[in-house]
Scaffold this motif. Structure first.
Motif, PDB file in Angstrom:
ATOM      1  N   LEU A 307      -2.543  13.999  32.211  1.00  0.00           N
ATOM      2  CA  LEU A 307      -2.950  14.548  30.923  1.00  0.00           C
ATOM      3  C   LEU A 307      -1.856  14.345  29.885  1.00  0.00           C
ATOM      4  CD1 LEU A 307      -4.780  16.125  29.046  1.00  0.00           C
ATOM      5  CD2 LEU A 307      -3.873  18.241  30.022  1.00  0.00           C
ATOM      6  N   HIS A 308      -0.615  14.552  30.268  1.00  0.00           N
ATOM      7  CA  HIS A 308       0.496  14.385  29.333  1.00  0.00           C
ATOM      8  C   HIS A 308       0.559  12.939  28.832  1.00  0.00           C
ATOM      9  CE1 HIS A 308       4.435  14.916  27.503  1.00  0.00           C
ATOM     10  NE2 HIS A 308       4.835  13.808  28.131  1.00  0.00           N
ATOM     11  N   GLN A 309       0.452  11.977  29.738  1.00  0.00           N
ATOM     12  CA  GLN A 309       0.545  10.579  29.309  1.00  0.00           C
ATOM     13  C   GLN A 309      -0.644  10.179  28.450  1.00  0.00           C
ATOM     14  OE1 GLN A 309       1.844   7.838  32.322  1.00  0.00           O
ATOM     15  NE2 GLN A 309       1.023   6.041  31.255  1.00  0.00           N
ATOM     16  N   PRO A 337      -4.618   1.577  26.869  1.00  0.00           N
ATOM     17  CA  PRO A 337      -4.610   1.177  28.287  1.00  0.00           C
ATOM     18  C   PRO A 337      -4.664   2.332  29.268  1.00  0.00           C
ATOM     19  CG  PRO A 337      -2.459   0.775  27.269  1.00  0.00           C
ATOM     20  CD  PRO A 337      -3.410   1.102  26.161  1.00  0.00           C
ATOM     21  N   PHE A 338      -3.885   3.389  29.030  1.00  0.00           N
ATOM     22  CA  PHE A 338      -3.892   4.470  30.003  1.00  0.00           C
ATOM     23  C   PHE A 338      -5.201   5.257  29.935  1.00  0.00           C
ATOM     24  CE2 PHE A 338      -2.791   8.650  31.797  1.00  0.00           C
ATOM     25  CZ  PHE A 338      -2.328   8.227  33.036  1.00  0.00           C
ATOM     26  N   THR A 339      -5.763   5.411  28.734  1.00  0.00           N
ATOM     27  CA  THR A 339      -7.058   6.075  28.599  1.00  0.00           C
ATOM     28  C   THR A 339      -8.129   5.323  29.383  1.00  0.00           C
ATOM     29  OG1 THR A 339      -6.457   6.924  26.411  1.00  0.00           O
ATOM     30  CG2 THR A 339      -8.808   6.877  26.963  1.00  0.00           C
ATOM     31  N   GLN A 340      -8.103   3.996  29.304  1.00  0.00           N
ATOM     32  CA  GLN A 340      -9.072   3.202  30.066  1.00  0.00           C
ATOM     33  C   GLN A 340      -8.830   3.334  31.568  1.00  0.00           C
ATOM     34  OE1 GLN A 340     -11.816   1.902  28.741  1.00  0.00           O
ATOM     35  NE2 GLN A 340     -11.012   2.838  26.869  1.00  0.00           N
ATOM     36  N   ASN A 341      -7.558   3.450  31.970  1.00  0.00           N
ATOM     37  CA  ASN A 341      -7.263   3.656  33.389  1.00  0.00           C
ATOM     38  C   ASN A 341      -7.802   5.001  33.876  1.00  0.00           C
ATOM     39  OD1 ASN A 341      -5.970   1.201  33.495  1.00  0.00           O
ATOM     40  ND2 ASN A 341      -3.903   2.051  33.389  1.00  0.00           N
ATOM     41  N   VAL A 342      -7.706   6.014  33.034  1.00  0.00           N
ATOM     42  CA  VAL A 342      -8.248   7.333  33.382  1.00  0.00           C
ATOM     43  C   VAL A 342      -9.762   7.249  33.562  1.00  0.00           C
ATOM     44  CG1 VAL A 342      -8.728   9.639  32.438  1.00  0.00           C
ATOM     45  CG2 VAL A 342      -6.405   8.721  32.369  1.00  0.00           C
ATOM     46  N   ILE A 343     -10.441   6.540  32.659  1.00  0.00           N
ATOM     47  CA  ILE A 343     -11.896   6.399  32.757  1.00  0.00           C
ATOM     48  C   ILE A 343     -12.270   5.625  34.012  1.00  0.00           C
ATOM     49  CG2 ILE A 343     -13.905   5.332  31.659  1.00  0.00           C
ATOM     50  CD1 ILE A 343     -12.585   6.028  28.949  1.00  0.00           C
ATOM     51  N   PHE A 397      -6.504  11.644  42.497  1.00  0.00           N
ATOM     52  CA  PHE A 397      -6.723  11.098  41.160  1.00  0.00           C
ATOM     53  C   PHE A 397      -5.449  10.402  40.695  1.00  0.00           C
ATOM     54  CE2 PHE A 397      -6.760  11.674  36.449  1.00  0.00           C
ATOM     55  CZ  PHE A 397      -7.912  10.954  36.174  1.00  0.00           C
ATOM     56  N   ASN A 398      -5.501   9.088  40.589  1.00  0.00           N
ATOM     57  CA  ASN A 398      -4.303   8.296  40.307  1.00  0.00           C
ATOM     58  C   ASN A 398      -4.640   7.166  39.333  1.00  0.00           C
ATOM     59  OD1 ASN A 398      -1.915   6.882  40.300  1.00  0.00           O
ATOM     60  ND2 ASN A 398      -2.136   6.087  42.376  1.00  0.00           N
ATOM     61  N   PRO A 399      -4.660   7.444  38.028  1.00  0.00           N
ATOM     62  CA  PRO A 399      -4.980   6.395  37.045  1.00  0.00           C
ATOM     63  C   PRO A 399      -3.996   5.236  37.071  1.00  0.00           C
ATOM     64  CG  PRO A 399      -5.008   8.594  36.040  1.00  0.00           C
ATOM     65  CD  PRO A 399      -4.386   8.743  37.383  1.00  0.00           C
ATOM     66  N   TRP A 400      -2.770   5.486  37.534  1.00  0.00           N
ATOM     67  CA  TRP A 400      -1.750   4.438  37.541  1.00  0.00           C
ATOM     68  C   TRP A 400      -2.099   3.324  38.530  1.00  0.00           C
ATOM     69  CZ3 TRP A 400      -0.827   9.666  37.440  1.00  0.00           C
ATOM     70  CH2 TRP A 400      -0.243  10.170  36.268  1.00  0.00           C
ATOM     71  N   LYS A 405      -4.485  -4.156  37.415  1.00  0.00           N
ATOM     72  CA  LYS A 405      -5.406  -4.392  38.521  1.00  0.00           C
ATOM     73  C   LYS A 405      -6.774  -4.763  37.979  1.00  0.00           C
ATOM     74  CE  LYS A 405      -7.001  -2.408  42.907  1.00  0.00           C
ATOM     75  NZ  LYS A 405      -6.887  -1.270  43.851  1.00  0.00           N
ATOM     76  N   ASP A 406      -7.404  -5.731  38.597  1.00  0.00           N
ATOM     77  CA  ASP A 406      -8.710  -6.215  38.165  1.00  0.00           C
ATOM     78  C   ASP A 406      -9.805  -5.224  38.543  1.00  0.00           C
ATOM     79  OD1 ASP A 406     -10.862  -7.727  37.365  1.00  0.00           O
ATOM     80  OD2 ASP A 406     -10.820  -9.048  39.113  1.00  0.00           O
ATOM     81  N   THR A 407     -10.615  -4.839  37.560  1.00  0.00           N
ATOM     82  CA  THR A 407     -11.728  -3.924  37.838  1.00  0.00           C
ATOM     83  C   THR A 407     -13.000  -4.687  38.190  1.00  0.00           C
ATOM     84  OG1 THR A 407     -12.348  -3.840  35.489  1.00  0.00           O
ATOM     85  CG2 THR A 407     -10.789  -2.170  36.287  1.00  0.00           C
ATOM     86  N   GLY A 408     -12.905  -6.010  38.253  1.00  0.00           N
ATOM     87  CA  GLY A 408     -14.090  -6.805  38.515  1.00  0.00           C
ATOM     88  C   GLY A 408     -14.285  -7.172  39.979  1.00  0.00           C
ATOM     89  N   SER A 409     -13.499  -6.583  40.876  1.00  0.00           N
ATOM     90  CA  SER A 409     -13.624  -6.924  42.295  1.00  0.00           C
ATOM     91  C   SER A 409     -14.855  -6.256  42.892  1.00  0.00           C
ATOM     92  CB  SER A 409     -12.373  -6.500  43.054  1.00  0.00           C
ATOM     93  OG  SER A 409     -12.368  -5.099  43.257  1.00  0.00           O
ATOM     94  N   CYS A 410     -15.263  -6.744  44.084  1.00  0.00           N
ATOM     95  CA  CYS A 410     -16.440  -6.172  44.743  1.00  0.00           C
ATOM     96  C   CYS A 410     -16.157  -4.786  45.308  1.00  0.00           C
ATOM     97  CB  CYS A 410     -16.932  -7.101  45.844  1.00  0.00           C
ATOM     98  SG  CYS A 410     -15.752  -7.400  47.179  1.00  0.00           S
TER      99      CYS A 410
END
Length: 492
Positions: A307-309, A337-343, A397-400, A405-410
């Motif tokens: 949340l802080h980041q 970038p970090f907001t998208q990682n959280v999502i 829960f680890n957004p980092w 990292k590619d989100t397009g993998s199977c």
């Protein structure tokens, strides 16, 4: 006489049981017996449905799958929801199924859902018509014009809603997110602004969606019957809007999805097809997007570091845009970038769509497994997203973990895949980004304990209650009201 009646009844029951056992044995002795994945078909008729549902309602919904994976492997046979089914918790097998065309697999849904969504729904139609509808809608939802409009509307509705919140007020995030997301989506679909028509649609849709997964009983008073009546009311309103739109000249630049479909010149898009899809496309506004927002805030409430980041990243953007005197645009939100990682991490852990069911149109073999013609196959995303072979500490829960990292993998399929990939994938991320930005830059909050219910659809048991406090003024913490004592999480 009484004894004869009892003996006759017992005989009938035994005959029925033997008949069912014979049917089950016939399946197990079929020509596929040496090729089918391992597993069991469970009890006659009901199969393993009751155990699946029992596990789905628990705090550990994937326990049904995990137990069988340990016994039979990642692909196994079962019998759930009235059909012999191959269940895949293997990412590669699931990807193959999702990428296949209608000659190999077609959608399969519970009877109550097929009754409600309409025979012309994009969820049910196949072949060239499905590709055309999906392509037109997907292209428009990805257009820069619509993204700009969604950003404007989402910011407006979020700010109007949050302007009414008072310090030390209890806010239910799930309710607020549903109100906002539904209005934004209906505006994108049919250009309806908040009005009596919008409120009528919202109330009818809430009744409609309650029956999507219900007992297939249509007698008056049943949930399915009430949902069908609500659908009729919505169809009538949407038909009126379609007729008005057909009478007016087609705009050179479509303003909404309805314009896109009405302007089609193929002759395939009847009023029934358009209205079916208008109603079905409202589902993300009532369900998927609000739950993505709600779950993100739940996970952030439990993770002060994340949340802080996220707050720092969004506060930095807010200061930059204020200094330049510019409004935020959709690319600003998507480039956090970090907001998208959280999502992304919320989608992985939340599993708003736990999986998809397809029906085999022919015998299919993949990785040594046979899926017989006529059988269903359940691609269970949740087991893949929570598999420690793919993700370290999968329940954390680890957004980092998503940095570089590619989100397009199977291994990551929260929106499905193939020709039926959710066309609103970018808009769901955009709306969640906007809500999170305004929430964390305007408020601090204390979240009350809440738990996730995973079946028949994902939701928060208490609708995610939080006590809010505006960030304006001194940064020193001002005590929340006594009602909030006993909460376990406090954000800062």
């Amino acid at each position: 006489m009484d004894n004869a009646w009892i003996l006759g009844l017992v005989g009938t029951i035994l005959s029925f049981i033997l008949l069912c056992r014979s049917f089950w044995a016939k399946i197990s002795r079929s020509k596929y017996r040496n090729q089918l994945p391992l597993g069991t078909l469970g009890w006659p008729l009901i199969g393993e449905t009751l155990e699946f549902i029992s596990c789905a309602y628990s705090d550990y919904p994937e326990s049904f799958m995990d137990k069988r994976r340990s016994m039979y492997g990642k692909v196994f046979k079962s019998h759930i929801f009235g059909s012999p089914t191959i269940i895949s918790t293997d990412a590669e097998v699931s990807r193959f199924i999702l990428q296949s065309d209608a000659k190999t697999f077609v959608p399969s849904y519970p009877r109550s859902l097929t009754e409600l969504i309409g025979k012309s729904s994009i969820l049910l139609i196949n072949g060239s018509l499905q590709r055309r509808v999906h392509g037109l809608i997907g292209a428009f939802l990805k257009s820069a014009h619509l993204k700009a409009q969604i950003t404007k509307d989402m910011q407006k509705y979020v700010q109007e809603s949050m302007a009414t919140w008072k310090d030390n007020q209890l806010i239910y995030i799930q309710d607020e997110a549903k109100q906002i997301a539904f209005e934004v989506l209906v505006k994108a679909l049919m250009s309806l602004d908040p009005s009596k028509e919008m409120e009528f649609l919202r109330q009818s849709f809430q009744e409609f969606i309650g029956g999507l997964i219900s007992l297939p009983v249509k007698i008056p008073g049943s949930q399915l019957y009430r949902s069908l009546q609500a659908r009729k009311r919505m169809v009538k309103l949407v038909h009126e809007i379609i007729q008005d739109r057909r009478k007016s000249s087609s705009p050179s630049n479509p303003r909404d999805v309805l314009d896109v479909l009405v302007s089609d010149t193929s002759g395939q898009f009847t009023d029934e097809l358009i209205s079916d899809n208008m109603i079905d496309l409202m589902i993300p506004g009532e369900d998927s997007v609000p739950l993505l927002i709600t779950l993100a805030i739940k996970y952030l409430s439990d993770s002060p570091k994340a949340l802080h980041q996220l707050t720092e990243e969004n506060m930095k953007l807010k200061r930059q845009k204020a200094k330049l005197g510019e409004p935020l645009c959709w690319s600003d939100y998507m480039n956090l970038p970090f907001t998208q990682n959280v999502i992304t991490e919320t989608l992985r852990m939340g599993n708003i769509i736990i999986g998809l069911i397809r029906k085999a149109m022919k015998d299919v073999e993949i990785k040594g497994y046979l899926i017989p013609k006529g059988w269903c196959v359940f691609t269970y995303f949740r087991s893949v997203h929570l598999d420690e072979q793919h993700y370290d500490w999968p329940y954390k829960f680890n957004p980092w973990r998503w940095q570089d990292k590619d989100t397009g993998s199977c291994n990551f399929t929260p929106f499905g895949g193939g020709q039926r990939l959710c066309p609103g994938i970018d808009l769901a991320r955009l709306e969640a980004s906007i809500f999170l930005h305004h929430f964390v830059t305007q408020f601090r909050w204390v979240a009350e304990d809440d738990s996730v219910i995973n079946f028949p659809t994902i939701r928060l048991k208490k609708r995610m209650p939080v006590w809010v406090q505006r960030r304006e003024g001194p940064l020193a913490f001002v005590p929340f009201p006594r009602e909030c004592e006993g909460t376990t999480r406090q954000t800062s």
